[in-house]
Scaffold this motif. Structure first.
Motif, short mmCIF file in Angstrom:
data_model
loop_
_atom_site.label_atom_id
_atom_site.label_comp_id
_atom_site.label_asym_id
_atom_site.label_seq_id
_atom_site.Cartn_x
_atom_site.Cartn_y
_atom_site.Cartn_z
N PHE A 11 43.81 32.51 91.57
CA PHE A 11 45.21 32.33 91.20
C PHE A 11 45.85 31.11 91.87
N LEU A 33 52.97 23.30 91.85
CA LEU A 33 53.97 23.57 90.81
C LEU A 33 55.24 24.13 91.48
N ILE A 34 55.03 25.03 92.42
CA ILE A 34 56.17 25.64 93.11
C ILE A 34 56.93 24.59 93.93
N ALA A 82 59.10 22.63 91.64
CA ALA A 82 60.25 23.42 91.18
C ALA A 82 61.31 23.50 92.28
N ASP A 106 59.92 37.14 83.01
CA ASP A 106 59.96 35.68 83.14
C ASP A 106 60.77 35.32 84.38
N LYS A 148 68.18 28.06 83.04
CA LYS A 148 69.32 28.99 82.92
C LYS A 148 70.41 28.64 83.93
N ILE A 153 71.11 25.73 85.14
CA ILE A 153 71.82 24.52 84.69
C ILE A 153 72.87 24.92 83.65
N LEU A 193 70.40 34.28 76.56
CA LEU A 193 69.10 34.67 77.13
C LEU A 193 68.18 33.47 77.21
N THR A 228 55.60 31.79 76.12
CA THR A 228 55.33 32.40 74.82
C THR A 228 55.29 33.93 74.97
N PHE A 268 72.98 34.07 72.13
CA PHE A 268 72.36 32.74 71.98
C PHE A 268 71.16 32.66 72.91
N VAL A 269 70.15 31.96 72.45
CA VAL A 269 68.91 31.90 73.23
C VAL A 269 68.49 30.45 73.47
N ASP A 328 69.94 22.85 74.65
CA ASP A 328 70.23 22.49 76.04
C ASP A 328 71.59 23.04 76.46
CO1 B1M Z 1 55.77 28.01 85.06
N1 B1M Z 1 55.07 27.89 83.25
N2 B1M Z 1 54.72 29.55 85.41
N3 B1M Z 1 56.58 27.96 86.82
N4 B1M Z 1 56.52 26.36 84.61
C1 B1M Z 1 55.64 26.88 82.35
C2 B1M Z 1 56.77 27.43 81.50
C3 B1M Z 1 54.36 26.46 81.48
C4 B1M Z 1 54.74 25.89 80.09
C5 B1M Z 1 53.55 25.45 82.30
C6 B1M Z 1 52.27 25.06 81.61
O1 B1M Z 1 51.29 25.76 81.69
N5 B1M Z 1 52.27 23.95 80.95
C7 B1M Z 1 53.61 27.80 81.44
C8 B1M Z 1 53.93 28.72 80.27
C9 B1M Z 1 52.84 28.69 79.20
C10 B1M Z 1 53.22 29.45 77.98
O2 B1M Z 1 53.85 30.43 77.96
N6 B1M Z 1 52.75 28.96 76.89
C11 B1M Z 1 53.97 28.40 82.77
C12 B1M Z 1 53.23 29.42 83.44
C13 B1M Z 1 51.95 29.86 82.77
C14 B1M Z 1 53.64 29.99 84.64
C15 B1M Z 1 52.96 31.12 85.45
C16 B1M Z 1 52.39 32.27 84.63
C17 B1M Z 1 51.92 30.49 86.33
C18 B1M Z 1 51.11 31.46 87.13
O3 B1M Z 1 51.64 32.24 87.86
N7 B1M Z 1 49.83 31.38 86.95
C19 B1M Z 1 54.14 31.61 86.33
C20 B1M Z 1 55.02 32.60 85.53
C21 B1M Z 1 55.51 33.71 86.27
C22 B1M Z 1 56.47 34.52 85.39
O4 B1M Z 1 57.44 34.03 84.87
N8 B1M Z 1 56.19 35.79 85.26
C23 B1M Z 1 54.92 30.35 86.47
C24 B1M Z 1 55.67 30.07 87.60
C25 B1M Z 1 56.40 28.90 87.74
C26 B1M Z 1 57.11 28.51 89.03
C27 B1M Z 1 57.64 29.69 89.85
C28 B1M Z 1 56.12 27.75 89.88
C29 B1M Z 1 58.18 27.49 88.49
C30 B1M Z 1 59.53 28.16 88.13
C31 B1M Z 1 60.57 28.11 89.23
C32 B1M Z 1 61.89 28.59 88.74
O5 B1M Z 1 62.26 28.48 87.59
N9 B1M Z 1 62.64 29.11 89.65
C33 B1M Z 1 57.53 27.02 87.20
C34 B1M Z 1 57.88 25.82 86.52
C35 B1M Z 1 58.81 24.88 87.25
C36 B1M Z 1 57.38 25.51 85.24
C37 B1M Z 1 57.60 24.23 84.40
C38 B1M Z 1 56.72 23.14 85.01
C39 B1M Z 1 59.02 23.71 84.31
C40 B1M Z 1 60.07 24.69 83.81
C41 B1M Z 1 61.46 24.14 84.04
O6 B1M Z 1 62.13 24.58 84.95
N10 B1M Z 1 61.84 23.09 83.29
C42 B1M Z 1 57.11 24.70 82.97
C43 B1M Z 1 56.52 23.59 82.12
C44 B1M Z 1 57.61 22.90 81.29
O7 B1M Z 1 58.52 23.50 80.81
N11 B1M Z 1 57.45 21.64 81.14
C45 B1M Z 1 56.32 25.90 83.28
C46 B1M Z 1 63.12 22.39 83.48
C47 B1M Z 1 64.25 23.18 82.84
C48 B1M Z 1 65.55 22.51 83.11
O8 B1M Z 1 63.96 23.22 81.49
O9 B1M Z 1 63.99 25.74 81.37
O10 B1M Z 1 63.43 24.36 79.35
P1 B1M Z 1 64.18 24.51 80.57
O11 B1M Z 1 65.72 24.45 80.29
C49 B1M Z 1 66.37 23.52 79.46
C50 B1M Z 1 66.40 23.93 77.99
O12 B1M Z 1 65.24 24.58 77.56
C51 B1M Z 1 67.62 24.76 77.88
O13 B1M Z 1 68.50 24.12 78.76
C52 B1M Z 1 67.81 23.56 79.89
C53 B1M Z 1 68.44 22.26 80.20
O14 B1M Z 1 68.36 21.36 79.13
N12 B1M Z 1 67.63 26.17 78.21
C54 B1M Z 1 68.60 26.95 77.73
C55 B1M Z 1 66.86 26.91 79.02
N13 B1M Z 1 67.29 28.15 79.06
C56 B1M Z 1 68.39 28.21 78.27
C57 B1M Z 1 69.21 29.24 77.97
C58 B1M Z 1 70.26 28.99 77.11
C59 B1M Z 1 70.48 27.76 76.59
C60 B1M Z 1 69.66 26.70 76.87
O15 B1M Z 1 71.11 29.92 76.78
C61 B1M Z 1 70.99 31.16 77.28
#
Ligand code: B1M
Length: 789
Positions: free
Chosen positions: A178, A640-641, A644, A679, A685, A687, A725, A730, A753-754, A775
């Motif tokens: 892991f 990764l952590i 973050a 998750d 969220k 932001i 939410l 996935t 809204f999601v 966003d």
């Molecule tokens: Co993980 N993670 N992670 N992770 N992580 C992803 C999501 C992943 C895509 C990385 C990868 O493999 N490429 C992948 C998911 C794969 C999939 O499902 N297909 C993944 C995985 C697998 C995992 C773990 C399972 C890893 C493990 O343990 N082996 C684990 C999950 C545990 C769990 O959730 N049960 C895990 C853990 C983590 C960390 C703890 C290390 C950390 C999270 C820390 C934290 O959030 N406190 C982390 C991170 C940082 C990521 C990536 C690199 C970045 C996510 C992020 O914060 N992006 C991510 C890869 C990626 O997305 N590029 C990944 C920046 C953020 C600002 O963007 O959240 O999209 P986002 O938000 C945007 C918009 O989407 C929107 O507005 C924001 C600003 O524009 N938005 C909303 C988001 N939520 C919204 C809600 C709204 C409206 C807009 O209304 C309600």
């Protein structure tokens, strides 16, 4: 005869699953299996006897989770549960050894989580003391997925009992644990710590683990344990079932035994029939002899560097000698400065980093521990611990997460006597300097004699020659010109005579002369040609690196000049890329995971950019890059952590700025925000929350991993009209859909809204959300529409 002697020439058989056997006998979800030792000892005894009847000769106690954290609310102490468990195993009919089972603590260790190394050690110590007092024969540490936790457990076992110690880890299909440890790294670290057998358990079925087992066998010089699951798990109704038969399982186990594993057993989903069939098929095979593997390896938690096959670079920059800024950084506790030195050397392709923080005016022990903790949380290169103080060395190698190099011992009796016991106990590789009480001999022959003395003395402490690196010492050509060639000669003699690995601090040669680089690179080439394996140098110095790159081609180490061509064919493009990398922008800082620097850089950027521009142009793209690297296996969870956390630090500065600007103070409406159940990604969220608040909305933030019923209850209690939410995976979109369904089912009159990287318009419609917000700005528009403002 004891278990260790038995292992020399026969197979031993562990039992199979305990958990699934207990479930079949009435253990309910939420019940703690270890309490059965006290409440239903007859059931545990019966399970042990079934396994003994089936042919198991090592019985594993029912104590997997018998640690103080997991037993906290049961009313039973660790000592009670473990003593009972060992007594039950003793009372089971039949001949057997009893293995005290120790599973993972159940909390993540620093830097991934909050559990401290010393605390983990204390928790394990309690289990070990109770188990050995109760009379078990061996300590089995199993199902560990973090090598750092394994290290704490092994040290606790070895320091608090005289029993043999076995340790197995769990691997995923990508061949890593892991936290990113691969088989060679596991073998190197655990063997170094002196375990008596090692291997893998749980993880996958016997078919899927085969390549991982092969890797472990390739590198291990001690008995290997293999305890797979009964195939891959699958959910059938509300039961987890496994997909292979006893016969298939046993056939795979036979192959595993033939390949060289010594201790065989089963994990989840297996039962006494699986063990019976395995024993039948394996019992009469001839055991394969365990060969001693002669490789020199050092590791971080995830990466192993092998010495000898090709030149490896030890970066020398983390050292205050002659560096004013570095000294200042040590005195003022400026970790970012030191971390930057580490990152720059990694980027310049160092393979190992020397860490020296010796300054008279600081507490070396404290600073060394801090620096090692910080470096190992963001950099995956193995470290070389460099100090002249044996206390500092011991503290550092203890908390180091891997197998380090100790720099150094020399031919002085007193030094060898203080360092070798540490190297042996923690399994470190040691550099031996060819000097003694009389100083550095001028003749090569005399340096070789000291090398021999060091190698022999190490041997007395049980340290193999493969774990010694000889440094024939570089003298300065401006002061001792005649002796420079003696060093080169000594390297060759040491290689020829002892076949040990060699190192040299290359840049010493040129002190006091102009254009030092010319002398350094020429001396380096001469030494490499005589067998220098791991020069200590500044990897940011282009000249020496080019010499190494060229040497690797000429010495047939860089096969077909692949790396050379890659490095030098598009030289102009490369310059551009390097230029870009060198201007350290916030993106690079986030990717590297340097928290304090991220704050400073964000403050600077806020002078020229809008808050959300920084989020969109730096924070999100940096995390996208990090996410891709993680997906490709280029980085692992700890890194990764760190990235973050770095984003959170940067966003904290942005949040402060936004709050100060605080455009709006009028109340426009109340919104619930939550990252859905399952998750834990909450950066996005958070932001969205800050921006909505900034536009005058009141946000009830339910946090991350929020159970469906909590969203429903809170929406009801607060008469909520709008729920947001977030989901990033996935796998958790399903949970989002369930949450929406539950809101509707409970007749909560609200819109939903999601958002989140994994969603889009189409998905949002599919799961019956009212809106999709790509966003934070979009979220504001939705809220404004809903509350008609
Ligand atoms: Co993980 N993670 N992670 N992770 N992580 C992803 C999501 C992943 C895509 C990385 C990868 O493999 N490429 C992948 C998911 C794969 C999939 O499902 N297909 C993944 C995985 C697998 C995992 C773990 C399972 C890893 C493990 O343990 N082996 C684990 C999950 C545990 C769990 O959730 N049960 C895990 C853990 C983590 C960390 C703890 C290390 C950390 C999270 C820390 C934290 O959030 N406190 C982390 C991170 C940082 C990521 C990536 C690199 C970045 C996510 C992020 O914060 N992006 C991510 C890869 C990626 O997305 N590029 C990944 C920046 C953020 C600002 O963007 O959240 O999209 P986002 O938000 C945007 C918009 O989407 C929107 O507005 C924001 C600003 O524009 N938005 C909303 C988001 N939520 C919204 C809600 C709204 C409206 C807009 O209304 C309600």
């Amino acid at each position: 005869m004891g278990i260790k002697e038995d292992l020399l020439n026969k197979f031993l058989f562990f039992d199979g699953a305990m958990g699934t056997m207990l479930q079949n006998r009435g253990l309910k979800a939420g019940e703690i299996p270890e309490t059965y030792n006290i409440l239903h000892p007859e059931i545990i005894k019966d399970i042990h006897e079934k396994y003994i009847e089936a042919g198991s000769n090592i019985i594993i106690t029912n104590t997997f989770g018998a640690n103080e954290l997991k037993l906290k609310n049961t009313g039973y102490s660790v000592e009670e549960v473990i003593t009972e468990a060992v007594n039950i195993a003793k009372s089971a009919k039949g001949e057997k050894y009893i293995a005290l089972d120790i599973g993972p603590i159940g909390q993540l260790m620093e830097p991934i989580g909050t559990l401290k190394f010393e605390k983990a050690y204390e928790i394990f110590k309690r289990q070990v003391v109770a188990g050995s007092k109760a009379g078990c024969h061996v300590i089995l540490i199993e199902t560990i997925s973090d090598i750092y936790e394994a290290k704490a457990a092994v040290l606790a076992a070895k320091e608090n009992s005289n029993l043999p110690v076995f340790c197995t880890m769990t691997f995923a299909e990508d061949g890593r644990t892991f936290t990113g440890t691969d088989p060679i790294t596991m073998v190197t670290v655990l063997e170094g710590l002196g375990v008596d057998a090692l291997g893998l358990n749980c993880s996958l079925g016997p078919k899927e683990i085969m390549p991982i087992v092969e890797e472990i066998l390739k590198y291990s010089s001690i008995p290997v344990i293999v305890q797979p699951n009964a195939g891959l798990p699958r959910v059938d109704g509300n039961k987890t079932v496994y997909d292979i038969t006893e016969e298939e399982f046993a056939s795979y186990m036979k192959t595993i035994a033939e390949k060289g594993a010594r201790i065989l057993g089963g994990c989840c989903g297996t039962n006494d029939d699986f063990i019976r069939k395995t024993v039948e098929k394996v019992e009469n095979i001839k055991v394969k002899e365990i060969e001693k593997k002669e490789f020199t390896a050092i590791t971080s938690y995830s990466k192993t560097v092998l010495l000898g096959e090709e030149v490896k670079i030890i970066g020398e920059r983390i050292n205050p000698t002659g560096k004013k800024k570095f000294k200042e950084a040590l005195k003022t506790n400026n970790m970012d400065y030191i971390l930057n030195e580490a990152i720059m050397q990694k980027e310049a392709k160092a393979d190992i980093l020397d860490v020296n923080v010796g300054l008279p005016e600081i507490n070396e022990e404290e600073v060394m521990i801090k620096v090692i903790r910080e470096i190992q949380s963001i950099i995956d290169l193995p470290l070389q611990i460099d100090s002249s103080n044996s206390k500092v060395i011991e503290k550092a190698v203890r908390i180091y997460n891997g197998k380090p190099i100790i720099n150094s011992v020399n031919g002085k009796e007193e030094v060898m006597e203080s360092i070798f016991p540490i190297a042996k106990k923690y399994g470190a590789v040691v550099i031996g300097l060819t000097l003694d009480e009389k100083g550095i001999p001028s003749k090569a022959e005399d340096r070789v004699k000291i090398a021999e003395k060091i190698i022999n003395k190490a041997n007395e402490y049980g340290i193999d020659k493969k774990d010694i690196i000889i440094d024939c010492l570089v003298l300065t050509v401006s002061a001792q010109q005649k002796e420079v060639m003696e060093t080169i000669k000594a390297v060759k003699m040491v290689k020829d005579k002892f076949n040990v690995k060699t190192t040299l601090g290359v840049s010493n040669v040129s002190f006091g002369l102009p254009n030092r680089s010319i002398l350094n690179k020429t001396f380096l080439a001469m030494a490499l040609a005589q067998g220098l394996d791991a020069p200590i140098l500044n990897p940011n110095n282009k000249d020496v690196i080019e010499t190494i790159n060229a040497f690797k081609v000429l010495a047939n180490q860089d096969k077909d000049a692949k790396d050379y061509v890659k490095n030098y064919s598009n030289i102009d493009d490369k310059k551009e890329v390097n230029k870009e990398n060198n201007t350290k922008d916030l993106k690079n800082i986030i990717i590297s995971g340097i928290k304090e620097e991220a704050k400073e850089k964000t403050k600077e950027l806020l002078k020229i950019k809008q808050s959300m521009e920084i989020v969109d142009e730096y924070l999100i793209p940096a995390l996208d890059i990090v996410g891709k690297k993680y997906e490709k296996g280029e980085i692992f969870l700890p890194q990764l952590i760190q990235s973050a956390e770095t984003v959170k630090n940067a966003f904290e500065i942005i949040r402060e700025k936004i709050s100060i600007e605080g455009k709006v103070s009028i109340y426009k409406g109340k919104i619930i925000l939550a990252t859905v159940q399952g998750d834990i990604h909450d950066i996005g969220k958070n932001i969205v929350k800050v921006i909505l608040e900034n536009y005058g909305f009141e946000v009830i933030d339910l946090g991350k991993d929020v159970p469906i019923k909590v969203v429903v209850e809170k929406a009801k209690q607060n008469n909520i009209k709008l729920v947001g939410l977030s989901a990033l995976m996935t796998t958790t979109v399903k949970s989002m859909e369930e949450t929406i369904k539950a809101l509707r089912k409970n007749n909560i009159n609200c819109k939903v809204f999601v958002g989140g990287a994994v969603l889009n318009e189409e998905y949002a419609k599919m799961i019956k959300a009212d809106y999709y917000a790509k966003d934070a700005q979009e979220a504001v528009k939705i809220a404004q529409k809903e509350f008609r403002c």
